[in-house]
Design an enzyme around this catalytic site. Structure first.
Site, PDB file in Angstrom:
ATOM      1  N   LYS A 192       1.341  -1.520  -0.113  1.00 55.39           N
ATOM      2  CA  LYS A 192      -0.093  -0.226   0.309  1.00 55.39           C
ATOM      3  C   LYS A 192       1.130   1.721  -0.106  1.00 55.39           C
ATOM      4  CE  LYS A 192      -0.744  -0.445   5.295  1.00 55.39           C
ATOM      5  NZ  LYS A 192      -1.001  -1.230   6.249  1.00 55.39           N
ATOM      6  N   TYR A 233      15.412  31.302   5.134  1.00 50.03           N
ATOM      7  CA  TYR A 233      13.898  31.512   5.652  1.00 50.03           C
ATOM      8  C   TYR A 233      14.113  32.142   7.060  1.00 50.03           C
ATOM      9  CZ  TYR A 233      12.051  30.830   1.250  1.00 50.03           C
ATOM     10  OH  TYR A 233      11.282  30.680  -0.569  1.00 50.03           O
TER      11      TYR A 233
END
Ligand SMILES: *Cc1c(COP(=O)(O)O)cnc(C)c1O
Length: 387
Positions: A40, A271
């Site tokens: 999955k 940043y």
């Protein structure tokens, strides 16, 4: 792929290690027990088609997925094994599942009725989930007298009960919960068998494939293996519990330096300017960011390896770039194109998947499934030398 997959940031996936981890599960549970590898979420982020191809050669019972589109992807790739969809599906997905010969797991009567309606006399197999304490899906183990008769009525005519399973909430812990859930599971299956026999379907019970164990249980509690086990994380190199044997590492996360700069003291980085050079520093900008799945919380926190040595990640990680401080590496310094390892080995140094998950405050599953579509998955086979 238009560019060389190793030119910027990439995941290396070791097919041989995946195969050997499957072998470790097999040795733990013994030769009588079949294996349903979970693929999955794109095989925990590593590539569902490649993973299924590698494991198809190891005689699995079938494959486990979470959604119908995942099963469709496997069918399109030519996988002909049984594929079980282990999560409850939206109502509209029942018919598509049947069209692709996917086996649904059923947690409620409505889904089973839809499956029966869509079956057109084909009597498709289904697996019935019993909730023994996980709480998110499955028929309540305490109310088997209520739900089994209508299930059995449908199973007599239009659908076929092939498997019965449950899922542990704490398979990685050493507490008594696994034993308790296992007792609830066995008791419920026993009652189902009694009721099936009373309906003159005496052979039904012995045909059911029973399964409960995920990786942690398959590797640490082989007494819960029953007929089939459902390993996921261990196959892909994730540690399945603190007291469990470790798998071989499967995944390495690497990227390349795109720029190197020498900066004077006081220079700000990234940043928010959360890092300032305390001295003359040398920074290497690496072509990887949170847009690739490198957790942003590793900014000013995590490490990387270059040339077999450990260097700190400095400043905030941006979407596409990450900076490491290479001042202490001295000369000759890494240069543009040098390889940087964020997970995996470089020389004698190693950063494990668990190291990164721990630093990021999460689990290996989330790190693996967090790698984005931008990052190439490069499948290799270190021991056997094929690529
Ligand atoms: C994901 C999943 C597994 C595999 O669990 P791991 O901890 O990765 O081994 C097994 N069974 C079910 C129902 C699952 O959803």
């Amino acid at each position: 792929m238009s560019t060389e997959p190793r030119s910027r940031a990439w995941l290396e996936v070791d097919a041989g290690a995946l195969r050997r981890n499957l072998g470790t599960i097999r040795r733990s549970v013994g030769p009588e027990v079949r294996i349903l590898p979970l693929v999955k979420a794109n095989a925990y982020g590593l590539g569902i088609v490649e993973a299924a191809r590698v494991m198809a050669a190891e005689d699995p019972w079938g494959f486990g997925v979470a959604t119908v589109p995942e099963g469709e992807t496997l069918r399109t790739a030519g996988v002909s094994h049984p594929i079980i969809v282990l999560s409850p599906v939206p109502r509209g997905a029942v018919r598509p599942a049947l069209d692709q010969s996917l086996t649904l797991s059923v947690s409620d009567l409505e889904t089973l009725r839809l499956l029966a309606e869509a079956s057109d006399g084909r009597r498709p197999p289904f697996h019935l989930e019993i909730d023994t304490g996980m709480g998110r899906s499955g028929f309540d183990w305490r109310r088997v007298e209520e739900w089994f008769p209508p299930v059995a009525t449908l199973a007599d005519s239009s659908v076929r009960l092939e498997g019965v399973f449950t899922h542990f909430h704490s398979a990685d812990a050493s507490d008594a919960s696994v034993t308790e859930q296992m007792e609830r599971f066995r008791e419920t299956v026993r009652r189902m068998g009694e009721m099936a026999r009373a309906r003159a379907d005496g052979s039904a019970e012995s045909r059911w494939v029973l399964h409960a164990a995920n990786s942690a249980a398959a590797i640490g509690r082989p007494d819960t293996a029953e007929g089939l086990v459902r390993p996921g994380i261990f196959l892909y190199g994730g540690v399945a519990g603190p007291d469990r044997p470790h798998p071989e590492p499967v995944v390495s996360l690497r990227a390349r330096v795109v720029l190197v700069r020498d900066v004077p003291p006081g220079s700000s980085l990234g940043y928010g300017a959360t890092h300032r050079a305390a001295r003359a520093e040398r920074w290497a900008t690496v072509g990887i960011g949170y847009g690739d799945g490198l957790p942003r919380v590793l900014g000013n926190r995590g490490n990387a390896l270059i040339g077999g040595r450990r260097v700190p990640i400095v400043g905030r990680i941006s979407m596409d770039l990450t900076v490491v401080d290479i001042t202490d590496l001295g000369d000759p310094a890494p240069s543009v194109g040098s390889e940087v390892t964020f997970i995996g080995s470089d020389g004698t140094e190693r950063i494990t998947l668990e190291d990164v998950a721990h630093l990021a405050g999460t689990i290996s599953y989330e790190i693996l499934t967090g790698f984005t579509a931008r990052m190439p998955r490069v499948w290799t086979d270190r021991r056997e030398g094929y690529e």
